[in-house]
Write an enzyme that holds these catalytic residues in place. Sequence first.
Site, PDB file in Angstrom:
ATOM      1  N   LYS A  35       9.334 -13.253  34.695  1.00 29.60           N
ATOM      2  CA  LYS A  35       8.345 -13.044  33.994  1.00 29.60           C
ATOM      3  C   LYS A  35       7.760 -13.073  32.061  1.00 29.60           C
ATOM      4  O   LYS A  35       9.071 -13.678  31.851  1.00 29.60           O
ATOM      5  CB  LYS A  35       7.568 -11.486  34.462  1.00 29.60           C
ATOM      6  CG  LYS A  35       8.607 -10.658  33.836  1.00 29.60           C
ATOM      7  CD  LYS A  35       8.886  -9.055  34.666  1.00 29.60           C
ATOM      8  CE  LYS A  35       9.863  -7.881  34.418  1.00 29.60           C
ATOM      9  NZ  LYS A  35       9.056  -7.195  33.939  1.00 29.60           N
ATOM     10  N   TYR A 255       3.058  -8.735  -0.259  1.00 30.52           N
ATOM     11  CA  TYR A 255       1.882  -8.067  -0.134  1.00 30.52           C
ATOM     12  C   TYR A 255       2.911  -6.945  -0.626  1.00 30.52           C
ATOM     13  O   TYR A 255       3.165  -5.919   0.031  1.00 30.52           O
ATOM     14  CB  TYR A 255       1.111  -7.916   1.811  1.00 30.52           C
ATOM     15  CG  TYR A 255       0.811  -9.616   1.585  1.00 30.52           C
ATOM     16  CD1 TYR A 255      -0.840  -9.469   1.064  1.00 30.52           C
ATOM     17  CD2 TYR A 255       0.695 -10.733   2.724  1.00 30.52           C
ATOM     18  CE1 TYR A 255      -1.288 -10.914   1.503  1.00 30.52           C
ATOM     19  CE2 TYR A 255       0.896 -11.272   2.940  1.00 30.52           C
ATOM     20  CZ  TYR A 255      -0.602 -11.397   2.088  1.00 30.52           C
ATOM     21  OH  TYR A 255      -0.959 -12.569   2.176  1.00 30.52           O
TER      22      TYR A 255
HETATM   23  C1  LIG Z   1      11.049  -3.681  38.205  1.00 28.84           C
HETATM   24  C2  LIG Z   1      11.174  -4.761  37.625  1.00 28.84           C
HETATM   25  N1  LIG Z   1      13.364  -5.545  37.600  1.00 28.84           N
HETATM   26  C3  LIG Z   1      13.916  -6.380  36.694  1.00 28.84           C
HETATM   27  C4  LIG Z   1      13.933  -6.069  35.747  1.00 28.84           C
HETATM   28  C5  LIG Z   1      14.978  -6.602  34.424  1.00 28.84           C
HETATM   29  O1  LIG Z   1      15.259  -6.052  33.478  1.00 28.84           O
HETATM   30  P1  LIG Z   1      16.192  -6.225  32.403  1.00 28.84           P
HETATM   31  O2  LIG Z   1      15.609  -7.352  31.775  1.00 28.84           O
HETATM   32  O3  LIG Z   1      16.828  -4.931  31.949  1.00 28.84           O
HETATM   33  O4  LIG Z   1      17.588  -7.078  33.335  1.00 28.84           O
HETATM   34  C6  LIG Z   1      12.541  -5.312  34.905  1.00 28.84           C
HETATM   35  C7  LIG Z   1      11.721  -5.734  33.970  1.00 28.84           C
HETATM   36  O5  LIG Z   1      11.457  -5.239  33.666  1.00 28.84           O
HETATM   37  C8  LIG Z   1      11.478  -5.636  35.921  1.00 28.84           C
HETATM   38  O6  LIG Z   1      10.339  -4.317  35.830  1.00 28.84           O
END
Ligand SMILES: Cc1ncc(COP(=O)(O)O)c(C=O)c1O
Length: 359
Positions: A35, A255
């Site tokens: 994602k 800045y």
């Molecule tokens: C539902 C879910 N599963 C797995 C993950 C993966 O987590 P990580 O990046 O800590 O391995 C996430 C990440 O936000 C998540 O929201």
Amino acid sequence: MARPTQARILTGNIRHNAQRVRERAPNSRVMACVKADGYGHGITTVSETLHDIVDGFAVACMSEALALRDAGVSKPVLMLEGPQSADEIPEAAQKNLTLCINEWHQLEWLEKARLSAPLPCWLKIDTGMHRLGFSPQGTAEALQRLERQARGSELVLCTHFSSADLPTDNGVEQQLQCFDEAAGGAPYAQSTANSAAILKIPGSHRDWVRPGYMLYGGSPLADAAAAEMNLKPAMEFSAEVISVRDVPTGDRVGYRGRWEAKRPSRIATVAAGYGDGYPRHAPDGTPVFIDGKRALLAGRVSMDMITLDVTEHPEICVGARAVLWGAEPTVDEIATAADTIGYEILAGMPRRVPRLVTG
Ligand SMILES: Cc1ncc(COP(=O)(O)O)c(C=O)c1O
């Protein structure tokens, strides 16, 4: 000529990190989290890199799922937030996506969709994160109703840990106990582990693990560096020195003059700033490696530039290459300095920074 500010994506390191997942959880299937544009690395780059190593890809939403299918991904694609409207359900069915059903209204949409063929679904149980998922008390009914829709296609029960990254008092045991009680021995596959749990809690691995951050070579643990776990950074963010100047004692840099020269100093200006994803809150002293030498941030981060104290390195000149994160410094070091997490930095990398994919 293009601005020499770029993020090199090291696909060999992504594969290396995926092998570490396999090593740690040898009996589990792997649902790679891609994602937020593959945590900033490019969703199609990551899915192509991992296609033959992992068993599926997890995304947040429909547009990300469609990006994967459009790129030719044929493996399972799981939408972690589930459908966001009733009309996403037939679309998901048409693209053979897997829906995580987290809420009663999503279950109702699914029931009303009257699909001609069943859709693979995951059902999330809220075991303490209190973000998404059915309550433990509501799980049996939700599962019964989902079973009717699944009609023999795969069902997976899942939950998400809130604090698996912490060394103690992380609540994982309680969440797992709650999960097991709510699942009540239902004959379905299970998925609970994110990166931190994959690395630390073998009892959480179950049938599917869901690694994200560790695939990209960051440390998901509060008390261990990525290199200690043989994880390799998948992104090297670099830029060039575009100016070097002498600054007399007492003069200020940047800045609001946050940094003051305590001695006759040399300041190098590097062409990367918060508009390129470098954290604006990075304090003076945050490290940058220029031609392999450690220089320290001097003055506030600008939109397109940062300024560094290179007094100790008179050989640094215009055109020298500055590594903002990669093998050294790591994105986790920069995140700690800027009081954030590497996840936020990577996922926030803007498109302005070209991704250069290398093996
Ligand atoms: C539902 C879910 N599963 C797995 C993950 C993966 O987590 P990580 O990046 O800590 O391995 C996430 C990440 O936000 C998540 O929201």
